[in-house]
Design a protein around this motif. Sequence first.
Motif, short mmCIF file in Angstrom:
data_model
loop_
_atom_site.label_atom_id
_atom_site.label_comp_id
_atom_site.label_asym_id
_atom_site.label_seq_id
_atom_site.Cartn_x
_atom_site.Cartn_y
_atom_site.Cartn_z
N ASN A 43 23.61 58.43 113.31
CA ASN A 43 23.71 59.26 114.51
C ASN A 43 22.44 59.28 115.36
O ASN A 43 22.45 59.82 116.46
CB ASN A 43 24.08 60.70 114.12
CG ASN A 43 25.44 60.77 113.47
OD1 ASN A 43 25.59 60.45 112.30
ND2 ASN A 43 26.44 61.14 114.24
N GLY A 44 21.36 58.75 114.82
CA GLY A 44 20.13 58.69 115.61
C GLY A 44 20.27 57.62 116.68
O GLY A 44 20.32 56.44 116.36
N GLU A 45 20.41 58.05 117.92
CA GLU A 45 20.64 57.07 118.99
C GLU A 45 19.38 56.29 119.29
O GLU A 45 18.29 56.86 119.31
CB GLU A 45 21.08 57.79 120.27
CG GLU A 45 22.48 58.30 120.21
CD GLU A 45 22.86 59.06 121.46
OE1 GLU A 45 22.05 59.06 122.42
OE2 GLU A 45 23.95 59.65 121.47
N SER A 46 19.54 55.03 119.57
CA SER A 46 18.41 54.25 120.05
C SER A 46 17.93 54.85 121.36
O SER A 46 18.73 55.18 122.23
CB SER A 46 18.81 52.80 120.25
OG SER A 46 17.80 52.16 121.00
N LEU A 47 16.64 55.04 121.49
CA LEU A 47 16.12 55.72 122.68
C LEU A 47 15.87 54.76 123.83
O LEU A 47 15.51 55.16 124.92
CB LEU A 47 14.82 56.46 122.34
CG LEU A 47 14.95 57.55 121.27
CD1 LEU A 47 13.62 58.24 121.06
CD2 LEU A 47 16.01 58.56 121.64
N ASN A 792 24.81 65.33 120.89
CA ASN A 792 24.27 64.77 119.65
C ASN A 792 22.81 65.19 119.46
O ASN A 792 21.95 64.81 120.25
CB ASN A 792 24.38 63.24 119.72
CG ASN A 792 23.81 62.57 118.48
OD1 ASN A 792 23.45 63.24 117.51
ND2 ASN A 792 23.71 61.26 118.54
N PRO A 793 22.51 65.95 118.40
CA PRO A 793 21.11 66.36 118.16
C PRO A 793 20.20 65.15 117.97
O PRO A 793 18.98 65.29 118.05
CB PRO A 793 21.19 67.17 116.86
CG PRO A 793 22.62 67.54 116.70
CD PRO A 793 23.43 66.47 117.37
N GLY A 794 20.78 63.98 117.77
CA GLY A 794 19.98 62.76 117.62
C GLY A 794 19.82 62.01 118.92
O GLY A 794 19.42 60.85 118.92
N SER A 795 20.15 62.66 120.05
CA SER A 795 19.99 62.02 121.35
C SER A 795 18.87 62.72 122.12
O SER A 795 18.69 63.92 122.01
CB SER A 795 21.29 62.13 122.15
OG SER A 795 21.04 61.88 123.53
N LYS A 796 18.14 61.94 122.92
CA LYS A 796 17.09 62.60 123.73
C LYS A 796 17.70 63.41 124.87
O LYS A 796 17.00 64.17 125.52
CB LYS A 796 16.08 61.58 124.23
CG LYS A 796 16.58 60.64 125.29
CD LYS A 796 15.41 59.84 125.86
CE LYS A 796 15.91 58.78 126.83
NZ LYS A 796 14.84 57.96 127.39
N TYR A 798 19.97 65.64 124.32
CA TYR A 798 20.59 66.80 123.67
C TYR A 798 20.15 68.12 124.31
O TYR A 798 20.97 68.98 124.62
CB TYR A 798 20.22 66.79 122.19
CG TYR A 798 20.76 67.94 121.38
CD1 TYR A 798 22.12 68.11 121.20
CD2 TYR A 798 19.89 68.86 120.76
CE1 TYR A 798 22.63 69.16 120.43
CE2 TYR A 798 20.38 69.90 119.99
CZ TYR A 798 21.74 70.05 119.83
OH TYR A 798 22.22 71.09 119.07
#
Lengths: 835, 119
Positions: A43-47, A792-796, A798
């Motif tokens: 779930n950690g999106e590529s930034l 998504n808490p894994g998105s910048k 968010y």
Amino acid sequence: MKYIKFIISLTITALLVYALNTNLGQAPPFGKFLNPFTGFWQNGESLKNYSDATYNLPGLKEEVTVYFDERLVPHVFAKNDDDLYYMQGYLTAKYRLWQMEIQTHNAAGRVSEIVGEKALEVDRLQRRIGMGYGAENAEAYISKDPQSKQLIKAYCDGVNAYISALSPKDYPVEYKLLDYAPEAWTPIKVGLLLKNMANMLSVFEYDIENHNFISKYGEEAFRQLYPDFIADEDPIIPKNTSWGFDGKATTNLDGSPSDSTMKVTALNTRPKDLIKNALTKPDEITGSNNWAVSGSKTVSGKPILCNDPHLRLSLPSIWYEMHLVSPGMNVYGATLPGSPAVIIGFNDSIAWGVTNGGRDVRDWYTVKFKDESKSEYEVNGQWLKTTKKAEVYGVRGKANIVDTVLYTKYGPVVFDDNFGTADSKRNLAMSWTAHLPSNEFKTFYLMNRAKNYDDYLAALETYTCPAQNFVFASRSGDIAIKEQGRFPIREKQSEQGKFLSDGSNDADSWQTFIPAAFNPTVKNPERGFVSSANQHPTDSTYPYYYPGVGVYENYRNRRINELLSDSNKIDVAFMKRMQNDNFNLHAKEALPVLLALLDETKLNVQEKKMLTALRAWDFFNEANAEAPVYFEIWWNELRKMLWDEMLDKQYPLKQPNFYVTVKFLRDDSASVFYDVQATPTKETRAHIVLQSFLNIKDTLARKSFTEVSEPYGNDETIVKNDLDATNWGKYKDTKIAHLAGLDPFSSLHVINGGNLGVVNATNSTNGPSWRMIVDFGDMQGYVVYPGGQSGNPGSKFYNSMVDSWAKGEYYTTQFGGTPDAVKSKLFTSKFVPKK
Amino acid sequence: MKNFLFSLILIALLSFVTQLFLPWWVVAPIAFLVALLFKQSGFAAFLSGFLAIFLLWVVYAFTLSSANDHLLAGKVTELLKQLTGGGVTGLLVFTGLVGGLVAGFAALTGRMTMQMLDK
């Protein structure tokens, strides 16, 4: 030995796999959750990587292009309406799936399916107040309108196209934490979201509390503390507006016009005993501001419209910002994840915004059953049949639980011997406009396409619940506001609907409704602006009666109207300052009263310093100010002592509102309420004013403070820790909480100014959930909200806008009729029909 | 040593491929089956399974998390603070342990099975 070793090793392996694949207590299943192939690491999106792409989607008719701007706002260009709503559903699901589903699970009373028994009582309450019942009624009614039905289906198809393409590794992180999977989206869920809003916004009634108060303290005290109107009222429709109708016209339950008024005179024969059960009400800070000024008051000569709805702040954000373009429509604004169309926004001809109407649309009736089977209940000497609905709860990790809810002609029996305080013998049924058939989607469908004032009025026609004050401005120069909702006609003499009613006589039941055309409205008033901030919609000359007890706010509206009246050089910068205005009118009126009553000779040096700070205060609740901290604690401590009677845990009562409280303190020198019941001594006004002031220091020394969630004695409380005496922002310590209450997924310690009763209505949990300014001078919007486009808490993205929101900064929308309007494209997605 | 390395690499490789479409616990049958093929001590079998998955999971998790600047991992670390002791490194080690232990014991079980059949 070999065998034993083998068996031990095999057993350990099997147990490990089982334990790590199972939801044990609070913890997620660690194997599922932590493995990098399907667990949370996915779930950690590529930034960095945002690339254009083309997607094939089943069910699309034609190609749709979506331009995402630098804030991840999608600008959707579709070639027909079906595709447009399909894409709205698809994109919302892509960025907000968990949020939209958990909110509908919550509304439907299904959270215990996910988290187990601990949510059961909350689930039961949701079903007993008929949330699902209302959603089903709405869905059945909407199905009769082919166009609405088709477009809602298109939206659901879009959501489901996204869901069905997901594999477990793609599920939002919350599904992985709680170990469950998303289910298909349906039109019922669209209805549930609206009921969820209704349950936040159309619940300001105090029938039980008023009943208990008047039974306990008598009518005189009731009139003094809970007046329908106050002297300083500055209603939404300016005072002395002539109405042009007499309050006789009515509509039937189905919306058709009726020429009869009330068939019978309401009785309001009230039961005599005190009632132990009442529903908890939301914080009073749940409210909003909106206003529009005409071109005569602006620098550009064109209208400007503003709106900021105040809600309990949460992450993922309440709103999802979108720009939707299809033939005949070009609309921009805030959408409600899970529901089609733009709810608050603007198109190239008009802009609109909402504040909560808050009018009492929920009434309570005692129900007398014939016998224990509860199959029949008495009305006018006859026995009528109840409808029984078996509610089944699929409690996770437990067997299903069944709870039968009984429906009467009034509505569901919320409290009976199966629910609520066990020793209460009263069966209480509830009538609520949120249960009635309605089609709110149509309002937003039409509003999104409205070109002028007439279109705006036509769009509002079908809107029923939760009642809202719809503010309006058009590029062609009109401004207007209307309180729109379905309101039962109430008999004035008996103050129908203000107290608990005796259901064994149906004279107090709802018979007819106010025709939509006669809801309070004003167009292009002389003063050059319209506004609302949850105050009284009208003065007392409005021909239809409605209870005004405790529902209406008395401060923000007067401040807003003062600022708007005073200026004829209004521009966007002025509006930005206004939406972030921290002037505390309540403090300005309350503090002189308190200071006059305070015996200074009893204060020590430290306390005198606080007093000096309060005297020097300019009444602005700025984040870096010191005095608002002292005032806030003083005021809260004082109310705890003054209205301690209302903290009765046994019989729910409501605290008088701030305005009445100030007036009471000023004018009433000796009252039974000044006595603090818990102490043997008899307190006076001077005593509790002094004592509450002395409590400021102790509260700050303790570094913790329990705030009575205001102003309802029976509401939950907020405990604050680590108080900073010298900084209002730190003291207030705003928290934007994740919907599952997970602190690492929340925005903590957001520092800004504001308070309850202040235009910038931010307190520790609530605040402006969306700030919007629409300027018809340059045909752009200026917007910000306390969150971000991605759920998504894994998105910048968010919570990327929280800082700007706290600072009072805005983003200029990239609005226009063609893709060129999107100046800063992050990436472009093309969606083509899958053959 | 050769058997150890072979089995480690084979477990890691097969687990990587199968986990792309099968649930995470597929590492258990894989480690079990691979351990049937290579003759080595019980301890070596355990270690080959453990290290294979520990490394596979840690390296893959770290790769994913790096592209995310450890934004989400930082938040999950907070959620699981009591277990991981805080810090993304702690979370990575904990992740590796979870997978490693399962594969380790599965490999050991495989080894025990062979010993049992060998007589």
